[in-house]
Design an enzyme around this catalytic site. Structure first.
Site, PDB file in Angstrom:
ATOM      1  N   LYS A 190       0.856  -1.183   0.000  1.00 56.49           N
ATOM      2  CA  LYS A 190       0.000   0.000   0.000  1.00 56.49           C
ATOM      3  C   LYS A 190       0.891   1.232   0.000  1.00 56.49           C
ATOM      4  O   LYS A 190       1.711   1.420   0.911  1.00 56.49           O
ATOM      5  CB  LYS A 190      -0.910  -0.005   1.226  1.00 56.49           C
ATOM      6  N   LYS A 244      -2.242  -1.456  -3.836  1.00 59.82           N
ATOM      7  CA  LYS A 244      -3.061  -0.247  -3.776  1.00 59.82           C
ATOM      8  C   LYS A 244      -2.182   0.992  -3.890  1.00 59.82           C
ATOM      9  O   LYS A 244      -1.162   1.053  -3.208  1.00 59.82           O
ATOM     10  CB  LYS A 244      -3.778  -0.256  -2.431  1.00 59.82           C
TER      11      LYS A 244
HETATM   12  C1  PBG Z   1      -7.000   3.742   5.431  1.00 62.50           C
HETATM   13  C2  PBG Z   1      -7.522   3.493   4.082  1.00 62.50           C
HETATM   14  C3  PBG Z   1      -7.409   4.385   3.023  1.00 62.50           C
HETATM   15  C4  PBG Z   1      -8.026   3.811   1.931  1.00 62.50           C
HETATM   16  C5  PBG Z   1      -8.527   2.581   2.335  1.00 62.50           C
HETATM   17  N1  PBG Z   1      -8.190   2.380   3.672  1.00 62.50           N
HETATM   18  C6  PBG Z   1      -6.845   5.742   2.966  1.00 62.50           C
HETATM   19  C7  PBG Z   1      -5.557   6.024   3.562  1.00 62.50           C
HETATM   20  O1  PBG Z   1      -4.679   5.166   3.687  1.00 62.50           O
HETATM   21  O2  PBG Z   1      -5.424   7.172   3.952  1.00 62.50           O
HETATM   22  C8  PBG Z   1      -8.120   4.471   0.594  1.00 62.50           C
HETATM   23  C9  PBG Z   1      -9.042   3.897  -0.379  1.00 62.50           C
HETATM   24  C10 PBG Z   1      -9.360   4.781  -1.514  1.00 62.50           C
HETATM   25  O3  PBG Z   1      -8.763   5.844  -1.754  1.00 62.50           O
HETATM   26  O4  PBG Z   1     -10.296   4.409  -2.226  1.00 62.50           O
HETATM   27  N2  PBG Z   1      -6.963   2.702   6.286  1.00 62.50           N
END
Ligand code: PBG
Length: 324
Positions: A190, A244
């Site tokens: 991520k 991601k």
């Molecule tokens: C945080 C989380 C995020 C997303 C999913 N879980 C945002 C972040 O890490 O700040 C983002 C998903 C998206 O942008 O669609 N646990």
């Protein structure tokens, strides 16, 4: 080369990859209340849903063939605190949503996010002290969060927090709580991405987030590091991997799938969906075809499935398509 491409039947016959409704996971935002649908301005077409509406839309999703839903709570700001205690409340919004979904639509996969940001007044995924993210202290509460969600009946937990060692710790905690069959879908790679903006609007963490997430989420410059992250998660007990964001990281999907051959999913994140929507609202892109092309590109890169806010749109398009 043109002979095989000349007719629709021939193009279909030689297609190397296909998108199906079974590839799609639908992420949803849950809110308190009854009969509520709140549009998210930065995600046109996406609404925050109260549990009753979510349940009935899940039935629709399921009848279109969608196999799984991923839940994200939009927690009232009075319930957000530095200790993130609401994450551990067995009766919190997510847990109630899981129970309601499992009661009415038991066959659909329910996946819960494990991270503290919806419950944290700092907007971070882990506990914060003096501006520092506390990795090891966060593990304890993340484990308890996963257990509470597993007890509520979710099928899988998806740790998106990116703390080191969380997969092993969560696996142990689930096993100890007699939740051996709860799967772990790990956000192995991520990235600290600018494409999460609309998501943070949707869950209401945008305003509270202090600083950025670069000390725990990955640097977009790195690819070998994704291999090390995934190797650790697999060794610690991950059943599936997530990469991601999506489109800017197809190379990572391809590398992880090639290196580990684990079920590997891609998250077509909020900013990517928003770009597609915004451009098509301006008449600069054709939404339906650009969407299907995008989702197919994930399959070509090696993804086993795609988490997308456009899952329902895509499912409807796939159900009605004979002409491609
Ligand atoms: C945080 C989380 C995020 C997303 C999913 N879980 C945002 C972040 O890490 O700040 C983002 C998903 C998206 O942008 O669609 N646990």
């Amino acid at each position: 080369m043109r002979r095989n491409r000349r007719t629709p039947w021939s193009r279909q016959l030689v297609a190397e990859n296909r998108l199906s409704v079974y590839d799609l996971i639908w992420p949803v935002f849950v809110i308190e209340g009854e009969n509520k649908r709140e549009p998210v301005p930065s995600l046109p077409g996406v609404e925050r849903l109260s549990i009753d509406v979510l349940v009935s839309m899940t039935e629709d999703a399921s009848s279109l063939g969608i196999l799984a839903v991923m839940l994200f709570p939009c927690v009232d700001s009075e319930l957000k605190a530095p200790d993130c205690a609401e994450a551990l409340n067995p009766d919190n919004l997510v847990c109630r949503a899981v129970r309601a979904m499992k009661a009415t639509c038991p066959g659909i996969g329910v996946i819960c996010d494990v991270a503290l940001d919806p419950f944290n007044s700092d907007g971070h995924d882990g506990l914060v002290r003096g501006g520092e993210i506390l990795n090891d202290e966060s593990l304890e509460i993340l484990c308890a969060q996963a257990v509470v969600q597993g007890m509520a009946g979710c099928d899988a937990v998806a740790p998106s927090d990116m703390m080191d060692g969380r997969i092993g710790a969560i696996r142990d905690a689930l096993d100890t709580a007699n939740l051996q069959s709860v799967q772990i879908m790990s956000y192995a790679a991520k990235y600290a991405s600018a494409f999460y903006g609309p998501f943070r609007d949707a869950v209401g963490s945008a305003g509270s987030l202090k600083g950025n997430k670069k000390t725990y989420q990955m640097d977009p410059a790195n690819s070998d590091e994704a291999i090390r992250e995934a190797a650790l998660d697999i060794q610690e007990g991950a059943d599936m991997l997530i990469v991601k964001p999506g489109l800017p990281y197809l190379d990572i999907v391809s590398r992880l799938k090639g290196a580990f051959a684990l079920p590997t999913f891609t998250y077509h994140v909020s900013g990517e969906y928003a770009m597609l929507k915004a451009a098509s609202q301006k008449g600069w892109l054709e939404y339906d075809t650009a969407l299907i092309e995008t989702l197919l590109a994930f399959k070509r890169a090696g993804a086993d499935g795609i988490i997308s806010y456009a899952a329902l749109d895509a499912a409807r398009l796939l159900a009605g398509r004979h002409k491609h």
